[in-house]
Each structure stands twice: as structure tokens, then as C-alpha cells.
Design an enzyme around this catalytic site. Structure first.
Site, mmCIF file in Angstrom:
data_model
loop_
_atom_site.group_PDB
_atom_site.id
_atom_site.type_symbol
_atom_site.label_atom_id
_atom_site.label_comp_id
_atom_site.label_asym_id
_atom_site.label_seq_id
_atom_site.Cartn_x
_atom_site.Cartn_y
_atom_site.Cartn_z
ATOM 1 N N LYS A 116 1.216 -0.982 -0.186
ATOM 2 C CA LYS A 116 0.222 -0.222 -0.144
ATOM 3 C C LYS A 116 0.778 0.632 0.097
ATOM 4 C CE LYS A 116 -4.302 -1.708 2.536
ATOM 5 N NZ LYS A 116 -4.243 -3.249 2.535
ATOM 6 N N GLU A 200 -2.822 6.624 8.506
ATOM 7 C CA GLU A 200 -3.562 8.023 7.531
ATOM 8 C C GLU A 200 -4.635 8.303 8.166
ATOM 9 O OE1 GLU A 200 -3.222 5.341 3.397
ATOM 10 O OE2 GLU A 200 -4.773 6.017 4.252
ATOM 11 N N HIS A 235 -14.203 -3.052 8.801
ATOM 12 C CA HIS A 235 -13.583 -2.965 7.549
ATOM 13 C C HIS A 235 -13.786 -3.986 6.355
ATOM 14 C CE1 HIS A 235 -11.912 0.390 9.979
ATOM 15 N NE2 HIS A 235 -11.660 -0.607 10.404
ATOM 16 N N ARG A 296 -6.831 -8.531 -8.180
ATOM 17 C CA ARG A 296 -7.232 -9.603 -8.389
ATOM 18 C C ARG A 296 -8.077 -9.013 -8.984
ATOM 19 N NH1 ARG A 296 -10.109 -9.742 -4.232
ATOM 20 N NH2 ARG A 296 -9.219 -9.175 -1.694
#
Length: 675
Positions: A116, A200, A235, A296
Site C-alpha cells: 500500500k 492515515e 472493515h 485480482r
């Protein structure tokens, strides 16, 4: 085109790939673990190869065994499905080295987007907007804490190599950061073999909107519009829909162009998803930030198939074989609205703890697969209701893999029709034998927030009052349905001999019967007495109910209860009586008073495992004093961490297991002594 491919996955995606490949004239090879020897995906393929033990690390993650199976069976290509090895660049390279085609993006693209932090750096160079945060390589806990403190709370810690909500925590206070970081890193290391994280700023009221992209080996890349995946728990996605409600044509084109630019930046080939966090502005428009790219096929790809009419698995196979994309961007169109519900074995009212057990009853609504368009243009007609699953009735949901039982997909001419179809399809989905989220999904779909598309990733949490701990069917109605079912079962078993009948007929008045039912720990004595004609009088506590009933089949019953007509379905398995109706469901237990033993059960105040799993950590030691509700242990089950809290105040007398031990459901983990 390939003659034979190996599917390096399990469950519904393996079944889906096998079905598409068969339609294209391609033979398939399944791989399976000890737990999956009788699984549906094994039967769906032409050949099957055993690759190891039940745990994923002993089978589906053993990629050398998978390559050996592909070579031994003469497969030319490997389809990784999603999860497991689908985003493993080493596996993609190993396939190429073995002379096998990896049905997915190039290893270099997986590597570029697999981290990421690295992906965000790449996107920054490409001018794609990013959420403010720390994406550096240094993961010193003190540095991460300082970065989080500087950007202000709430913040989001995310596994750099992760996905699916694993290794991710929202942190609202500085004093909670260190513990959340340790938990994220443990979960990331266990799930992805990499404990690196990034931090973040947490976007308030964010929407999760993703763009489906597809590239070929000729350098073409298109986007197949967007999906809104904002409804999440822990999440992880619960409901996904396409197109995203409220998305303007201009913003759709802008996000699509950004997604294609991201894919082209890494020379992407095959199916991929570029995920964005979006904020709704005061004028109703959306501002978006790049979040990550999943290299994917995604679990929620059927909603894109439904609105575009294209089979993305077929596209994967054709592109991997070197063929160009079948359509250009200008030729892609959206039609209608599609919603997917993930049906999982879990307890929503118990913190979404995963559930295990046998699927004693597995009944789906009437559904069909996609059908080919008469025009022969490669597009497909969307099914009003579609079910993608890798299990059948009688199968067991084990603790070794994720908790998803199936995907229920509906399509409508517009969102309102799709919502109505989804509610009806969930109503007609009957699963007995373990906890599921079906009733919870109906509540979400029926909530005012979802119905009006008031969406963000905190929808479930902010709507707790209407989504959790809600009653199912009214108890009197469920009791009447069980009574009708028991009497219908007795009637069907009766012979022609009048003395074998148990209908309560007497020459002088009707007999009085008693039925014992339980709802959870509460027991209810139900009295039955024949009334006039076909009427049955039911006594339930102080209530007296009038019932007329008739069987519509083995499980369906028509009831007229106090003058109101209902049609309900009752599934009996052992002593359980699961009742399903328009208003929901309720499971009662039929009790034989003569056979009922004294209740065993655990003594109150014990800390026991709520599901089978592995002990990841003890947060206390022998001799420590603890307070009720204090976190004392962490377990891992179905790929997720679960923190267990002390059931009462006390002193830890002994830890009964070691870190790393596998434990059964109900196992006592530690002994507490009263203070």
C-alpha cells in the site's frame, strides 16, 4: 485458448471458474485440503488433486504443491481465484518458471501495487489524490505514534500488504494507538507474512467506491464502472452495489480515468480493482482519494457483470490466453442496478463472531445463472436473482477458512426494484444449523439509511438501534407454526386405523394436550384443545389463540391465527424447529419433558472460547487482578483476531493454554478466582 487449467482456490470462486471454463470447452483441475475432500468445487471440476492439511498454510498456501499438481495433470494455466495466492508475486513468477500461465496480472504489477505504501507513492507521482498520512518504510512504533499524534485523531492503521479488512484498526485516542498497532501487526503478519503498516487520517463519513478495470496484453485498458462497497463491518464488506448511488456522470468518468491511469502505470493485465475513499461535499458531489489497488478479481464482481452483461471470468481466461479485450471503452454500457449480499456464518448480535457448524438446511430462493443474449454479441442477460456458493446442504462450515457461505446477487431495472428483490430473496433464504447474518442483512436492506442511500462505512455502527438485537417472528406466530407442523407431521404418519390418529377427537369433548417449547433459556408450556370445526385453541401463557391450519407441503403451512392469514415454513432438525415467515425467523426447541436432563453448561463467570480457533496472546499472567470487561486474551478464527474480555472481577489463578494452541469452542482458557 487453453485446453486445461488448474484452479488454485476453493469455495464459490472455484465453482464459478469451473462453470465458465466448461462453457468455453476448457477442462479444469481442482485442488483440495483434508477439510475439502467432499467440497462442491472438487465435484465441479474434471479432476482433483489433494494438496495437504485443513489449515490454509498446509494446503492452499503451499504453492509448490499446486504447481506440481498443475504439471502432473497437464494443465497449461493456473487461475488463483481471490485470496490465498491471487496477489502473491512469487507464485506468479513460479508459474512462469514452470511454464504455466498465471491467470492474473504480471508479477511486476502485483509487486508495485502489493505494498500500500509503495502504491501510494506511485499514485502520487501519477497525480492521483491521496489521503494525508504516513506511508514511509520506517515502522518504529515511536515514530508511528508521533506521526499519528501530528496528523490528529481519528487515524487508521492499515497493513501495507493487506486487504479484506485484516490488519486494520481505527484509533480515536493517542493512548490506544500502541495496543492497536501491535494488534494490526500481529494480524498482518499472520494473514500476509508482512507486519508493515501505514497510518492515515481517518476520513469522517467516508464512502468506499471502487472501479473495476481490465487490461490486455495489447496495451488496452478499460474500466467497467464503479461499485459502492460502503456498508461494512470490521472493515469487511457486507453489501455491494453497482452503480454507486448519487454518482454523477462527470465524477464517474473522472474516477474511471484515474483508475485506468493507475492500471497503465504498472502495465496492468487482467482483472483488477482500484479502490477509492470518497467524501460527499456540500453540493452533493464527491471528492475521492486513492486507497489501494487489488490486483485480482474481487468477491463483488457479479454486480459489475449484472449491470454490464459481461462475464469477467471469461474475460480473464481470454486475456490470459493472449486475446484482446472483447470491447472498447466506448462500447461499454450500464443497465439497471445490482446489489450483492454476503451471506456469512456469524453472529451479528454477538459482535460478528464467526460461527461453525453443519448446514442442516440450506434453501435458496428461486434463482438462475446468467444467460446468453440472443443477439450473440457476447453480452449476457442479468438474472433477477443469482446465488454463487461453494456449499450444499449437509456441508459443514469449518474454522479453517473465511465465514462466507454464499453471495446473493439481485438485479433490477432501478435501485428500488433491486432493493425489493433483495429483501424477498433474503426472506426466502433458509439456513438452519448455525448462526448466519441473513436476518441482519434484511434489517440493513430495510433500514431507512440504506433505502435512501445515506451511505458511509460507519452505517452499521450509526444504525445500531435498528440493526441489532431486534425480534424475529412474534413468539405466538412461531409457536402456532410449530404446532401446525407437529400436527401435520403426526397426521402424515397416521395409518388408516382410527386408533392410530392423534387428532384429539373424543366422543365427549376434545382432549387437552401440552407441548413444551423453549426460546433460548425461556421455556413455554403450550396447551392445545380442539374447538369447533377445524379450529384449534392454543394456550400460551395468559393468551388464548384461535388457529386453523393446513399443510401446503412438507415444510410450508397456511395458518389463520386469530383471523389473520399467514404462510410460514418450518424446518425440523433434531429438537430444533426453525420457523421462517415474511416478518423474519425464529428458532424454537421442542422439549420432551421425560427425556430432558438437568441442564449442564458452564458455571457462570468462566472465560471460554466463543468459537474454535488459536490462542494468539494472553494479555494477563497468573496472579494478575482483572476487572470485568478487561481484555485478557486474543484468539484467531476464520482469519480474524478476536479480543476476549474478563467475564467478572477476579485474580488469574492459571492460564490453561499456551500461545499458539488450538482450542475448541467452549474451552476454558484461564481460571479466575474471586477477589
Amino acid at each position: 485458448m487453453f485446453k486445461k487449467i488448474l484452479i488454485a482456490n476453493r469455495g464459490e470462486i472455484a465453482c464459478r471458474v469451473a462453470k465458465t471454463a466448461r462453457r468455453m470447452g476448457i477442462n479444469t483441475v481442482a485442488v483440495y485440503s483434508d477439510a475439502d475432500a467432499q467440497a462442491r468445487h472438487v465435484a465441479a471440476c474434471d479432476e482433483a488433486v489433494h494438496i495437504g492439511g485443513s489449515a490454509a498454510r498446509d494446503s492452499y498456501l503451499q504453492w509448490q504443491r499446486i504447481l506440481d499438481a498443475a504439471i502432473a495433470t497437464g494443465a497449461q494455466a493456473v487461475h488463483p481465484g481471490y485470496g490465498f495466492l491471487s496477489e502473491n508475486e512469487d507464485f506468479a513468477r513460479a508459474c512462469a518458471a514452470a511454464g504455466l500461465v498465471f491467470i492474473g496480472p504480471p508479477p511486476e504489477a502485483i509487486a508495485a501495487m502489493g505494498s500500500k505504501a509503495a502504491a501510494k507513492s506511485l499514485m502520487a507521482q501519477a497525480g492521483v489524490p491521496l489521503v494525508p498520512g504516513y506511508h514511509g518504510a520506517d515502522n518504529d512504533p515511536a515514530l508511528l505514534q508521533r506521526e499519528a499524534d501530528a496528523m490528529g485523531y481519528p487515524v487508521l492503521i492499515k497493513a501495507s500488504a493487506g486487504g479484506g479488512g485484516r490488519g486494520m484498526r481505527r484509533v480515536d485516542r493517542a493512548e490506544d494507538f500502541a495496543a492497536a498497532l501491535r494488534s494490526c501487526q500481529r494480524e498482518a503478519a499472520a494473514s500476509f507474512g508482512n507486519d508493515h503498516v501505514l497510518v492515515e487520517r481517518y476520513v469522517t463519513r467516508p464512502r468506499h467506491i471502487e472501479i473495476q478495470v481490465f487490461g490486455d496484453t495489447q496495451g488496452q485498458c478499460v474500466y467497467l464502472f464503479e461499485r459502492d462497497c460502503s456498508v461494512q463491518r470490521r472493515h469487511q464488506k457486507v453489501l455491494e452495489e453497482a452503480p454507486a448511488p448519487g454518482m454523477s456522470a462527470a465524477r464517474r468518468a473522472e474516477m474511471g480515468a484515474a483508475a485506468v491511469a493507475a492500471a497503465k502505470a504498472v502495465n496492468y493485465v487482467g482483472a483488477g480493482t482500484v479502490e477509492f475513499i470518497a467524501e460527499e461535499l456540500d453540493d452533493g458531489d464527491l471528492r475521492f482519494y486513492f486507497m489501494e489497488m487489488n490486483t485480482r478479481l474481487q468477491v463483488e464482481h457479479p454486480v459489475t457483470e449484472a449491470i454490464t452483461g459481461h462475464d469477467l471470468v471469461e474475460w480473464q481466461l481470454r486475456v490470459a490466453a493472449g486475446q484482446p479485450l472483447p470491447v472498447a471503452q466506448a462500447d461499454l454500457r450500464m443497465h439497471g442496478h445490482a446489489i450483492e449480499a454476503r451471506i456469512c456464518a456469524e453472529q451479528p448480535d454477538g459482535g460478528f463472531l464467526p460461527a461453525t457448524g453443519q448446514l442442516n438446511v440450506l434453501q435458496w430462493p428461486a434463482h438462475v445463472a446468467f444467460t446468453r443474449n440472443a443477439e450473440g454479441d457476447g453480452r449476457q442477460n442479468p438474472a433477477a436473482v443469482r446465488v454463487d456458493t461453494g456449499v450444499v446442504q449437509g456441508d459443514a462450515i469449518s474454522p479453517f477458512y473465511d465465514s462466507m457461505i454464499a453471495k446473493l446477487i439481485v438485479w433490477g431495472e432501478d435501485r428500488a426494484q433491486a432493493l425489493a428483490r433483495l429483501d424477498a430473496a433474503l426472506r426466502d433464504t433458509h439456513i438452519v444449523g448455525l448462526h448466519t447474518n441473513v436476518a441482519f442483512l434484511r434489517r440493513v436492506v430495510g433500514s431507512q439509511a440504506f433505502a435512501t442511500a445515506d451511505l458511509d462505512t460507519a452505517l452499521i455502527e450509526r444504525e445500531r438501534a435498528v440493526l441489532f438485537d431486534q425480534p424475529g417472528l412474534p413468539l405466538p406466530l412461531a409457536v402456532a407454526a410449530v404446532v401446525a407442523h407437529e400436527l401435520a407431521t403426526e397426521r402424515s404418519a397416521a395409518g388408516t386405523d382410527p386408533w392410530s390418529h392423534r387428532d384429539g377427537w373424543r366422543m365427549h369433548g376434545g382432549a387437552r394436550r401440552r407441548l413444551h417449547l423453549a426460546l433460548g433459556d425461556a421455556q413455554h408450556a403450550v396447551t392445545l384443545q380442539r374447538g369447533t370445526g377445524e379450529t384449534l385453541e392454543i394456550g400460551l401463557g395468559d393468551a388464548r389463540l384461535s388457529l386453523v391450519h393446513r399443510a401446503l407441503g412438507e415444510h410450508r403451512h397456511e395458518l389463520v391465527l386469530d383471523g389473520v392469514r399467514h404462510v410460514l415454513t418450518v424446518h425440523a432438525h433434531g429438537q430444533a424447529r426453525a420457523v421462517f415467515g415474511d416478518a423474519g425467523s425464529l428458532t424454537l426447541t421442542h422439549i420432551d419433558p421425560l427425556a430432558q436432563a438437568a441442564a449442564g453448561g458452564a458455571a457462570g463467570g468462566r472465560l471460554t472460547a466463543p468459537m474454535p480457533g488459536k490462542v494468539i496472546a494472553f494479555l494477563v499472567a497468573a496472579g494478575d487482578s482483572v476487572q470485568a470487561g478487561q481484555a485478557v486474551a486474543v484468539m484467531e478464527a476464520m482469519k480474524m483476531e478476536h479480543t476476549l474480555n474478563a467475564p467478572r472481577d477476579g485474580v488469574v489463578a492459571e492460564l490453561l493454554y499456551a500461545v499458539g494452541d488450538q482450542v475448541a469452542e467452549g474451552a476454558e482458557l484461564l481460571q479466575l478466582q474471586g477477589e
